[in-house]
Design an enzyme around this catalytic site. Structure first.
Site, PDB file in Angstrom:
ATOM      1  N   ASN A  84      20.242 -21.497  -3.434  1.00  0.00           N
ATOM      2  CA  ASN A  84      20.175 -22.763  -3.650  1.00  0.00           C
ATOM      3  C   ASN A  84      21.653 -23.143  -3.480  1.00  0.00           C
ATOM      4  OD1 ASN A  84      19.302 -25.338  -4.820  1.00  0.00           O
ATOM      5  ND2 ASN A  84      17.387 -24.143  -5.396  1.00  0.00           N
ATOM      6  N   ARG A  85      21.911 -24.146  -4.544  1.00  0.00           N
ATOM      7  CA  ARG A  85      23.291 -25.224  -4.243  1.00  0.00           C
ATOM      8  C   ARG A  85      23.971 -24.742  -5.369  1.00  0.00           C
ATOM      9  NH1 ARG A  85      18.658 -27.729  -2.675  1.00  0.00           N
ATOM     10  NH2 ARG A  85      18.709 -28.707  -0.418  1.00  0.00           N
ATOM     11  N   HIS A 110      22.865 -21.471  -0.179  1.00  0.00           N
ATOM     12  CA  HIS A 110      22.039 -20.357   0.284  1.00  0.00           C
ATOM     13  C   HIS A 110      23.345 -19.259   0.701  1.00  0.00           C
ATOM     14  CE1 HIS A 110      18.279 -21.913  -0.814  1.00  0.00           C
ATOM     15  NE2 HIS A 110      17.949 -22.391   0.350  1.00  0.00           N
ATOM     16  N   HIS A 184      12.994 -16.679   1.121  1.00  0.00           N
ATOM     17  CA  HIS A 184      12.521 -17.951   1.457  1.00  0.00           C
ATOM     18  C   HIS A 184      11.436 -18.212   2.124  1.00  0.00           C
ATOM     19  CE1 HIS A 184      13.636 -22.208   2.331  1.00  0.00           C
ATOM     20  NE2 HIS A 184      14.724 -22.143   1.470  1.00  0.00           N
ATOM     21  N   ALA A 185      10.382 -17.486   2.184  1.00  0.00           N
ATOM     22  CA  ALA A 185       9.285 -17.662   2.415  1.00  0.00           C
ATOM     23  C   ALA A 185       8.352 -18.746   2.883  1.00  0.00           C
ATOM     24  CB  ALA A 185       8.306 -16.489   2.439  1.00  0.00           C
ATOM     25  N   TYR A 186       8.115 -19.347   3.737  1.00  0.00           N
ATOM     26  CA  TYR A 186       7.154 -20.376   3.906  1.00  0.00           C
ATOM     27  C   TYR A 186       5.890 -20.069   4.101  1.00  0.00           C
ATOM     28  CZ  TYR A 186      11.317 -23.267   4.865  1.00  0.00           C
ATOM     29  OH  TYR A 186      12.672 -23.807   4.817  1.00  0.00           O
ATOM     30  N   ASP A 250      11.492 -30.573  -3.827  1.00  0.00           N
ATOM     31  CA  ASP A 250      12.441 -29.712  -3.500  1.00  0.00           C
ATOM     32  C   ASP A 250      13.260 -29.439  -4.775  1.00  0.00           C
ATOM     33  OD1 ASP A 250      14.167 -27.667  -2.227  1.00  0.00           O
ATOM     34  OD2 ASP A 250      15.269 -29.443  -1.190  1.00  0.00           O
ATOM     35  N   GLU A 316      10.578 -20.007  -4.373  1.00  0.00           N
ATOM     36  CA  GLU A 316      11.878 -19.342  -4.433  1.00  0.00           C
ATOM     37  C   GLU A 316      12.163 -19.058  -5.834  1.00  0.00           C
ATOM     38  OE1 GLU A 316      14.840 -21.241  -2.000  1.00  0.00           O
ATOM     39  OE2 GLU A 316      13.405 -22.805  -1.701  1.00  0.00           O
TER      40      GLU A 316
END
Length: 352
Positions: A84-85, A110, A184-186, A250, A316
């Site tokens: 994340n940020r 990330h 970070h799986a989608y 998000d 996540e």
């Protein structure tokens, strides 16, 4: 034992491998030691038909393409040092100021320009009492991407006979440094059959979320979800209220942390079309629910499938974004002599 096969090379010519774990129920997960990336995950639907439920590419070149590197979706990868940020790519630890790459507008995202998702991890395939395993290790040196300290990381993937994919994270450092590891799986539980996940039903075991500004940096407020489009305390269709959230979901949800004798529940997802279910449990305080808002059809994945907006969702498990700059949030500072341990479990099933 897991099977091992070549999976191409990185841009600098380093060979990478693909490790496939399986169980007696037919589940299979393929993981490459490039970024610890989950390439495919085959699970049955309500009719017993196996299907791949994660976004990604058939070959290594997909993860090296200019289009992918420009888009930066981090399909299936391990994320670090900090998932994340971090606001303005800056933080202070013990009075020392550190500056990181600003790779997400004004912010750090990330792990920076070359995070753990782009590292070639050392890999050992094996078995345990629970199932087949893949152990990945990585050494992140002092000053890498601007972070202090030498960080040693181990991540163990285990595919169990209970149809669980378990991720166990361990890290140590020789100097105080922020650490926030995740995957970070989608997911798309009807991948290849439906172009988006808007009809999936999701439940998040969280009564609050971290409010963010226009650049997705937390303001510090932990706001109750009740009466907002962030309320997934009961199952709700992903697409039902997504239009009320500028840009789509998000955001980080603050997990309730109640889980009885096992790991606390974080999320449950159900796909009415396939009958597949996904349960996520974790010891982490938060989960970032992301709905693939930035996917725009420019990436063509496995089997030639075009990944348009909302083609997948991410869960996540993590500490909160920008925690190094938010003293009221749970700390992410790992200190010399301490050991970070974290576990997340994805459990797959079906519902009629």
């Amino acid at each position: 034992m897991p099977t091992i096969a070549p999976f191409g090379t990185t841009q600098d010519g380093t060979a990478v491998q693909l490790f496939t774990l399986s169980n007696a129920h037919g589940l299979r997960v393929a993981i490459t030691n490039y970024g610890g990336t989950i390439i495919s995950l085959l699970v049955p639907d309500r009719s017993g038909i196996l299907g791949d439920i994660v976004l990604g590419f058939d070959a290594m070149r997909g993860y090296q393409s200019a289009e992918y590197l420009r888009a930066g979706p981090y399909f299936g990868a391990l994320i670090g040092r900090y998932g994340n940020r971090i606001r303005n790519g800056h933080f202070v630890v013990d009075g020392h100021h550190y500056t990181l790459a600003r790779n997400n507008g004004a912010h750090h995202l990330h792990g920076g320009l070359r995070g753990f998702d782009k590292a070639v991890w050392q890999a050992t395939a094996g078995t345990s009492a629970a199932g087949q395993t893949l152990t990945l290790t990585h050494q992140s040196h002092d000053g890498e991407e601007g972070y202090p300290g030498h960080l040693a990381v181990t991540v163990v993937y285990t595919l169990t006979e209970k149809n669980e994919l378990r991720l166990d994270y361990t890290a140590t450092t020789d100097k105080a440094t922020p650490v926030n590891l995740t995957n970070h799986a989608y997911f798309n539980l009807s991948l290849g059959q439906r172009p988006d996940v808007l009809a999936h039903e999701i439940q998040l075991f969280a009564d609050r979320y971290t409010v963010v500004d226009a650049t997705l940096i937390p303001t510090g407020e932990l706001r109750p979800v009740a009466g907002t489009p962030f309320d997934f305390t009961a199952p709700h269709v992903i697409g039902g209220r997504i239009g009320q959230v500028p840009g789509g979901y998000d955001h980080n949800w603050v997990l309730n942390g109640a889980g009885g004798s096992g790991l606390p529940a974080a999320a449950r997802v159900y796909d009415p079309a396939s009958g597949r279910t996904l349960h996520v449990s974790t010891d982490q305080p938060g989960v970032q629910f992301y709905t693939g808002n930035f996917l725009d059809g420019s990436l063509r994945g496995k089997g030639g499938v075009v990944y348009g907006q909302h083609a997948g969702f991410c869960l996540e498990t993590q500490h909160f974004p920008d925690s190094p700059n938010q003293p009221e949030f749970p700390t992410t500072i790992l200190r010399s002599g301490a050991v970070l341990h974290s576990t997340t479990v994805y459990t797959f099933g079906v519902q009629s």
